[in-house]
Design an enzyme around this catalytic site. Structure first.
Site, PDB file in Angstrom:
ATOM      1  N   SER A  70       0.794  -1.235   0.000  1.00 62.18           N
ATOM      2  CA  SER A  70       0.000   0.000   0.000  1.00 62.18           C
ATOM      3  C   SER A  70       0.828   1.288   0.000  1.00 62.18           C
ATOM      4  CB  SER A  70      -0.939   0.024   1.201  1.00 62.18           C
ATOM      5  OG  SER A  70      -2.078  -0.750   0.922  1.00 62.18           O
ATOM      6  N   LYS A  73       0.758   3.069  -3.172  1.00 60.37           N
ATOM      7  CA  LYS A  73      -0.457   3.816  -3.553  1.00 60.37           C
ATOM      8  C   LYS A  73      -0.186   5.316  -3.582  1.00 60.37           C
ATOM      9  CE  LYS A  73      -3.605   0.305  -1.681  1.00 60.37           C
ATOM     10  NZ  LYS A  73      -4.398  -0.134  -0.539  1.00 60.37           N
ATOM     11  N   TYR A 198      -2.353  -2.724 -10.871  1.00 60.55           N
ATOM     12  CA  TYR A 198      -2.431  -2.508  -9.421  1.00 60.55           C
ATOM     13  C   TYR A 198      -1.538  -3.508  -8.674  1.00 60.55           C
ATOM     14  CZ  TYR A 198      -4.305  -2.801  -4.685  1.00 60.55           C
ATOM     15  OH  TYR A 198      -4.419  -2.863  -3.315  1.00 60.55           O
ATOM     16  N   TYR A 250      -4.509   2.924   7.427  1.00 59.21           N
ATOM     17  CA  TYR A 250      -5.746   2.120   7.434  1.00 59.21           C
ATOM     18  C   TYR A 250      -6.710   2.648   8.501  1.00 59.21           C
ATOM     19  CZ  TYR A 250      -2.172  -1.037   5.478  1.00 59.21           C
ATOM     20  OH  TYR A 250      -1.126  -1.568   4.794  1.00 59.21           O
ATOM     21  N   VAL A 268       1.088  -3.865   3.700  1.00 62.91           N
ATOM     22  CA  VAL A 268       1.068  -5.197   4.332  1.00 62.91           C
ATOM     23  C   VAL A 268       2.349  -6.002   4.095  1.00 62.91           C
ATOM     24  CG1 VAL A 268      -1.444  -5.512   4.511  1.00 62.91           C
ATOM     25  CG2 VAL A 268      -0.255  -6.225   2.423  1.00 62.91           C
TER      26      VAL A 268
HETATM   27  N1  GLN Z   1      -1.677  -5.701  -2.426  1.00 67.71           N
HETATM   28  C1  GLN Z   1      -2.369  -5.547  -1.179  1.00 67.71           C
HETATM   29  C2  GLN Z   1      -3.848  -5.804  -1.397  1.00 67.71           C
HETATM   30  O1  GLN Z   1      -4.330  -5.433  -2.424  1.00 67.71           O
HETATM   31  C3  GLN Z   1      -2.130  -4.158  -0.638  1.00 67.71           C
HETATM   32  C4  GLN Z   1      -2.829  -3.928   0.666  1.00 67.71           C
HETATM   33  C5  GLN Z   1      -2.033  -3.211   1.685  1.00 67.71           C
HETATM   34  O2  GLN Z   1      -0.829  -3.091   1.697  1.00 67.71           O
HETATM   35  N2  GLN Z   1      -2.759  -2.768   2.670  1.00 67.71           N
HETATM   36  O3  GLN Z   1      -4.527  -6.359  -0.596  1.00 67.71           O
END
Ligand code: GLN
Length: 314
Positions: A70, A73, A198, A250, A268
């Site tokens: 994430s 992102k 993605y 989050y 994550v």
């Molecule tokens: N690739 C992970 C997902 O799509 C990214 C989520 C994350 O890092 N919170 O679930």
């Protein structure tokens, strides 16, 4: 005041932050919904701090490679805005925190406009990825990798294809999210290439040094600390730092903003970056996560450094 990494005092604090973080790693475990991430050693912990002149100070497992997940992102949002302009991107996604888990889809159904809430949750980041341009998936993937190399100052940065494959094979929830958004008119074109893009972005592989450099660019108003080149326009940096404060951790973002007080983003894969404005860039890595998906050791490192280096923005 800008941080001075020449000082022995700072070096001591970074080492202390690491040993403090180590005490907590046993309370977490690596993400297992992406099978490849479950293989990571939960005892690993590293930290890097990059000052606004590009000086780097590190401790622990700072050379360990991990996938950005994430954290990336933030990069894809910057790229999508660069390619399409601010107004267009925010026709696809909002700017409000959700208070829900990063992979939640409940609000996509209940909203009148049905736009994902913000670019830091999976739905929002998938909508943003769908805006990234290129004549083919391969070209769009290449463009994201090149952009990540520029923002980390690491020309060798690349995708971890094992993690990419693992996400693609098991990303049923993300597939459901994009299909729901397609049905709601948010996504243009075929869903699969957007989803592949993605997963590529999430699977970008880096270490704490790369991520601390990127965080320093954000803290330095978009300017590369080494070359002094403006990599990101100031207006965009201000926007992404704001979204990091409100949505970056989050459904822990509110408490984290109040207690730690630095624009931050976690993934994550176990990484967390923090960009205390005008001060430095910080990155921590520890694959043992808490139940919300934040690195337990990484969180404690950020807490420690914020307090001891007086980095809380308020
Ligand atoms: N690739 C992970 C997902 O799509 C990214 C989520 C994350 O890092 N919170 O679930």
């Amino acid at each position: 005041m800008m941080l001075d990494l020449e000082s022995v005092e700072q070096e001591k604090l970074i080492r202390q932050a690491l040993s403090y973080g180590h005490k907590f790693v046993r309370y977490g475990k690596p993400a297992d919904y992406i099978p490849e991430l479950a293989k990571k050693d939960p005892s690993k912990l590293g930290v890097a701090v990059c000052d606004l002149n590009g000086n780097m100070m590190t401790a622990g497992d700072c050379d360990e490679q991990f996938t950005m997940q994430s954290i990336a992102k933030v990069m894809s949002l910057i790229l999508a805005i660069e390619q399409n302009g601010f107004e267009y991107v925010f026709t696809k996604v909002g700017m409000e925190p959700t208070g829900d888990a990063f992979n939640s889809m409940v609000r996509l159904e209940s909203l009148i406009k049905k736009k994902p809430f913000n670019p830091m949750i999976n739905a929002g980041a998938i909508a943003v990825a769908s805006c990234i341009r290129g004549s083919s998936l391969e070209e769009r993937q290449r463009c994201c990798v090149e952009f990540a190399r520029k923002l980390t100052g690491n020309p060798k940065l690349d995708v971890d294809y094992e993690v990419f494959r693992s996400e693609k094979e098991t990303g049923h929830k993300n597939r459901a999210i994009i299909n729901l958004m397609k049905a709601n008119g948010i996504i243009d074109g075929d869903v699969e290439p957007h989803l592949d893009l993605y997963f590529t972005i999430c699977s970008l592989s880096a270490n704490c040094r790369d991520m601390a450099f990127f965080a320093a660019v954000l803290a330095n108003n978009g300017v590369n600390p080494n070359t002094k080149e403006q990599l990101i326009p100031l207006r965009v940096v201000k926007l992404v730092r704001s979204l990091m404060v409100t949505c970056g951790m989050y459904d822990y973002s509110g408490e984290y903003a109040a207690t730690v007080g630095m624009p931050s983003k976690s993934g994550v894969g176990g990484g967390i970056i923090a960009a205390p404005i005008g001060k430095c860039g910080i990155a921590a890595y520890g694959p043992a996560l808490d139940e919300k998906g934040n690195s337990v050791g990484g969180l404690k490192i950020m807490e420690f450094l914020s307090e001891k280096m007086d980095l809380h923005m308020f």
